[in-house]
Design an enzyme around this catalytic site. Structure first.
Site, PDB file in Angstrom:
ATOM      1  N   ARG A   1     -39.701  -6.568 -36.784  1.00 13.28           N
ATOM      2  CA  ARG A   1     -41.232  -7.109 -37.183  1.00 13.28           C
ATOM      3  C   ARG A   1     -42.292  -5.611 -38.560  1.00 13.28           C
ATOM      4  NH1 ARG A   1     -45.212  -7.726 -32.035  1.00 13.28           N
ATOM      5  NH2 ARG A   1     -46.653  -7.991 -34.037  1.00 13.28           N
TER       6      ARG A   1
ATOM      7  N   TYR B   1     -57.427 -11.995 -44.749  1.00 10.94           N
ATOM      8  CA  TYR B   1     -58.942 -11.332 -45.214  1.00 10.94           C
ATOM      9  C   TYR B   1     -58.339  -9.500 -44.370  1.00 10.94           C
ATOM     10  CZ  TYR B   1     -58.936 -12.890 -39.421  1.00 10.94           C
ATOM     11  OH  TYR B   1     -58.809 -12.517 -38.670  1.00 10.94           O
TER      12      TYR B   1
ATOM     13  N   ASN C   1     -62.145  -4.062 -40.177  1.00 10.39           N
ATOM     14  CA  ASN C   1     -62.530  -2.526 -40.571  1.00 10.39           C
ATOM     15  C   ASN C   1     -62.920  -2.988 -38.170  1.00 10.39           C
ATOM     16  OD1 ASN C   1     -62.780  -1.082 -43.006  1.00 10.39           O
ATOM     17  ND2 ASN C   1     -64.707  -1.632 -42.992  1.00 10.39           N
ATOM     18  N   LYS C   2     -62.943  -1.230 -37.923  1.00  3.37           N
ATOM     19  CA  LYS C   2     -62.977  -1.196 -36.852  1.00  3.37           C
ATOM     20  C   LYS C   2     -64.028  -0.404 -37.009  1.00  3.37           C
ATOM     21  CE  LYS C   2     -60.124  -3.007 -34.571  1.00  3.37           C
ATOM     22  NZ  LYS C   2     -58.709  -2.406 -33.287  1.00  3.37           N
TER      23      LYS C   2
ATOM     24  N   GLN D   1     -48.958 -13.628 -37.057  1.00  2.00           N
ATOM     25  CA  GLN D   1     -49.792 -13.042 -37.669  1.00  2.00           C
ATOM     26  C   GLN D   1     -48.809 -11.661 -38.515  1.00  2.00           C
ATOM     27  OE1 GLN D   1     -49.097 -11.942 -34.447  1.00  2.00           O
ATOM     28  NE2 GLN D   1     -49.288  -9.721 -34.608  1.00  2.00           N
TER      29      GLN D   1
ATOM     30  N   SER E   1     -63.188  -7.607 -31.139  1.00  2.00           N
ATOM     31  CA  SER E   1     -63.802  -8.233 -32.754  1.00  2.00           C
ATOM     32  C   SER E   1     -65.093  -8.372 -32.369  1.00  2.00           C
ATOM     33  CB  SER E   1     -62.765  -9.728 -33.048  1.00  2.00           C
ATOM     34  OG  SER E   1     -61.696 -10.132 -32.901  1.00  2.00           O
TER      35      SER E   1
HETATM   36  O1  76R Z   1     -47.831  -6.245 -31.387  1.00  2.00           O
HETATM   37  C1  76R Z   1     -47.740  -6.956 -30.299  1.00  2.00           C
HETATM   38  O2  76R Z   1     -47.854  -7.997 -30.646  1.00  2.00           O
HETATM   39  C2  76R Z   1     -49.099  -6.376 -29.741  1.00  2.00           C
HETATM   40  C3  76R Z   1     -50.689  -6.210 -29.126  1.00  2.00           C
HETATM   41  C4  76R Z   1     -51.520  -6.845 -30.564  1.00  2.00           C
HETATM   42  C5  76R Z   1     -51.286  -5.599 -31.601  1.00  2.00           C
HETATM   43  C6  76R Z   1     -51.349  -3.979 -30.658  1.00  2.00           C
HETATM   44  C7  76R Z   1     -52.123  -7.536 -31.430  1.00  2.00           C
HETATM   45  C8  76R Z   1     -51.394  -9.124 -30.940  1.00  2.00           C
HETATM   46  N1  76R Z   1     -52.558  -7.413 -32.712  1.00  2.00           N
HETATM   47  C9  76R Z   1     -53.178  -5.830 -32.115  1.00  2.00           C
HETATM   48  C10 76R Z   1     -53.082  -5.008 -33.518  1.00  2.00           C
HETATM   49 MN1  76R Z   1     -53.608  -8.672 -33.511  1.00  2.00          MN
HETATM   50  N2  76R Z   1     -55.188  -9.709 -34.541  1.00  2.00           N
HETATM   51  C11 76R Z   1     -55.969  -9.495 -34.857  1.00  2.00           C
HETATM   52  C12 76R Z   1     -56.795 -10.453 -36.078  1.00  2.00           C
HETATM   53  O3  76R Z   1     -60.254 -11.649 -36.183  1.00  2.00           O
HETATM   54  C13 76R Z   1     -60.192 -10.848 -35.960  1.00  2.00           C
HETATM   55  O4  76R Z   1     -61.123 -10.874 -34.846  1.00  2.00           O
HETATM   56  C14 76R Z   1     -58.654  -9.693 -36.036  1.00  2.00           C
HETATM   57  C15 76R Z   1     -57.540 -10.410 -36.942  1.00  2.00           C
HETATM   58  C16 76R Z   1     -56.416 -11.525 -35.656  1.00  2.00           C
HETATM   59  C17 76R Z   1     -56.297 -12.818 -35.807  1.00  2.00           C
HETATM   60  C18 76R Z   1     -54.298 -10.752 -34.283  1.00  2.00           C
HETATM   61  C19 76R Z   1     -54.497 -11.767 -33.887  1.00  2.00           C
HETATM   62  N3  76R Z   1     -54.902  -6.455 -34.323  1.00  2.00           N
HETATM   63  C20 76R Z   1     -53.993  -5.114 -34.094  1.00  2.00           C
HETATM   64  C21 76R Z   1     -54.680  -3.965 -35.242  1.00  2.00           C
HETATM   65  C22 76R Z   1     -54.262  -2.691 -34.887  1.00  2.00           C
HETATM   66  C23 76R Z   1     -55.869  -2.373 -33.874  1.00  2.00           C
HETATM   67  C24 76R Z   1     -55.613  -1.025 -33.881  1.00  2.00           C
HETATM   68  O5  76R Z   1     -54.519  -0.367 -34.127  1.00  2.00           O
HETATM   69  O6  76R Z   1     -56.649  -0.901 -33.497  1.00  2.00           O
HETATM   70  C25 76R Z   1     -55.502  -4.687 -36.065  1.00  2.00           C
HETATM   71  C26 76R Z   1     -56.801  -5.239 -36.945  1.00  2.00           C
HETATM   72  C27 76R Z   1     -55.597  -7.275 -35.318  1.00  2.00           C
HETATM   73  C28 76R Z   1     -56.840  -8.218 -35.682  1.00  2.00           C
HETATM   74  N4  76R Z   1     -52.747 -10.232 -32.651  1.00  2.00           N
HETATM   75  C29 76R Z   1     -52.054  -9.823 -31.605  1.00  2.00           C
HETATM   76  C30 76R Z   1     -53.231 -11.115 -33.144  1.00  2.00           C
HETATM   77  C31 76R Z   1     -52.051 -11.792 -32.448  1.00  2.00           C
HETATM   78  C32 76R Z   1     -52.031 -13.564 -32.390  1.00  2.00           C
HETATM   79  C33 76R Z   1     -51.606 -11.892 -31.526  1.00  2.00           C
HETATM   80  C34 76R Z   1     -50.324 -11.692 -30.676  1.00  2.00           C
HETATM   81  C35 76R Z   1     -48.879 -11.562 -31.073  1.00  2.00           C
HETATM   82  C36 76R Z   1     -47.607 -12.107 -30.517  1.00  2.00           C
HETATM   83  O7  76R Z   1     -47.583 -11.570 -29.236  1.00  2.00           O
HETATM   84  O8  76R Z   1     -47.496 -13.307 -30.606  1.00  2.00           O
END
Ligand code: 76R
Length: 248
Positions: A130, A144, A147-148, A184, A222
């Protein structure tokens, strides 16, 4: 001080958005257009070769709306290679018909919020894969930056690790509901670009972007902490479809 999440980094990412000068393109001679198209074709073909040898990846999508006409999403081992790629494109005959509209520099990132204690993530083949992903050939892309939040009352970076973990678990569970529909790629850009992460989503059915992003808006990570930049959505352009797209 709150504990920082540990992150794993993989390939560097450049999202290179361009617009086409359609007036110049339409006015150009057939010879000039053919030369430009041949240049674009060989640029994409070279990227495909790099992808075949698993040293990088390319996604080329046309963008819907007026923010850009297309995007190259390039993945490479180093920032130098990304730089060489944009310069190579800038030197191509097709680039004469394009303008730069937006770019985003980041690195593929996985964080340890969901990690299992005592397991070295780099020894897990799925995780290693990955970090250096071959980009999907899905019909659609959605990109897109985000930020957090760091407001006084809602500051993600001042929350204890345990609280962030709990919230990220809930985030991950929503995401998992879209397994098989949306892929993603989260890329970190702190220190590289104007937002903290780039979010790139791939799907065959573009409506799944709307459903996923909307559902996540209700989730605390979010709803409370997400801040979002401009959204770009587009359609895949394979090398075979370049002629139809640009000439017919
Ligand atoms: O990596 C992993 O699968 C473990 C769980 C996971 C993490 C740690 C995960 C799963 N994400 C992680 C981290 Mn995510 N993600 C976003 C967005 O539009 C919005 O509201 C937010 C934009 C989407 C659409 C999305 C999708 N994710 C993060 C981080 C870093 C955060 C930090 O470190 O503080 C961001 C900014 C972020 C944002 N996330 C998933 C998805 C999807 C579809 C999954 C499931 C993946 C899977 O299990 O296959």
């Amino acid at each position: 001080m709150s504990e920082a999440a540990q992150t794993l980094e993989g390939w560097y990412v450049l999202h290179d958005f361009r617009e086409i000068d359609w007036t110049a393109w339409n006015d150009a001679t057939p010879e000039a257009r053919n030369e430009a198209l041949a240049g674009l074709n060989s640029f994409v073909a070279k990227c495909e070769e790099v992808e075949a040898s698993k040293e990088g990846s390319l996604a080329l999508y046309s963008i819907v709306g007026q923010k850009a006409d297309f995007v190259f999403m390039h993945l490479r081992e180093t920032l130098e290679e990304l730089n060489e790629l944009e310069t190579a494109f800038n030197k191509s005959a097709f680039a004469r018909f394009t303008r730069k509209t937006y770019s985003y520099v980041s690195v593929v990132e996985l964080s340890n919020y969901m990690g299992q204690p005592g397991v070295d993530p780099m020894q897990v083949p799925e995780i290693a894969a990955r970090l250096k992903p071959i980009l999907p050939k899905s019909n659609h892309i959605c990109f897109y930056p985000m930020n957090k939040k760091r407001d006084l009352s809602d500051n993600w970076y001042m929350l204890p690790m345990e609280d962030r973990k709990t919230m990220m678990r809930s985030h991950g569970m929503i995401g998992r509901g879209y397994a098989g529909k949306v892929k993603q790629i989260i890329s970190g850009s702190v220190g590289f670009d104007d937002w903290e992460w780039g979010v790139t989503l791939f799907a065959d059915d573009a409506l799944q972007f709307k459903k996923l992003v909307y559902e996540m808006r209700f989730d605390e990570v979010s709803a409370r902490f997400g801040e979002f930049g401009p959204f770009y959505v587009g359609n895949r352009k394979s090398r075979e479809s370049l002629n139809d797209w640009l000439l017919s």
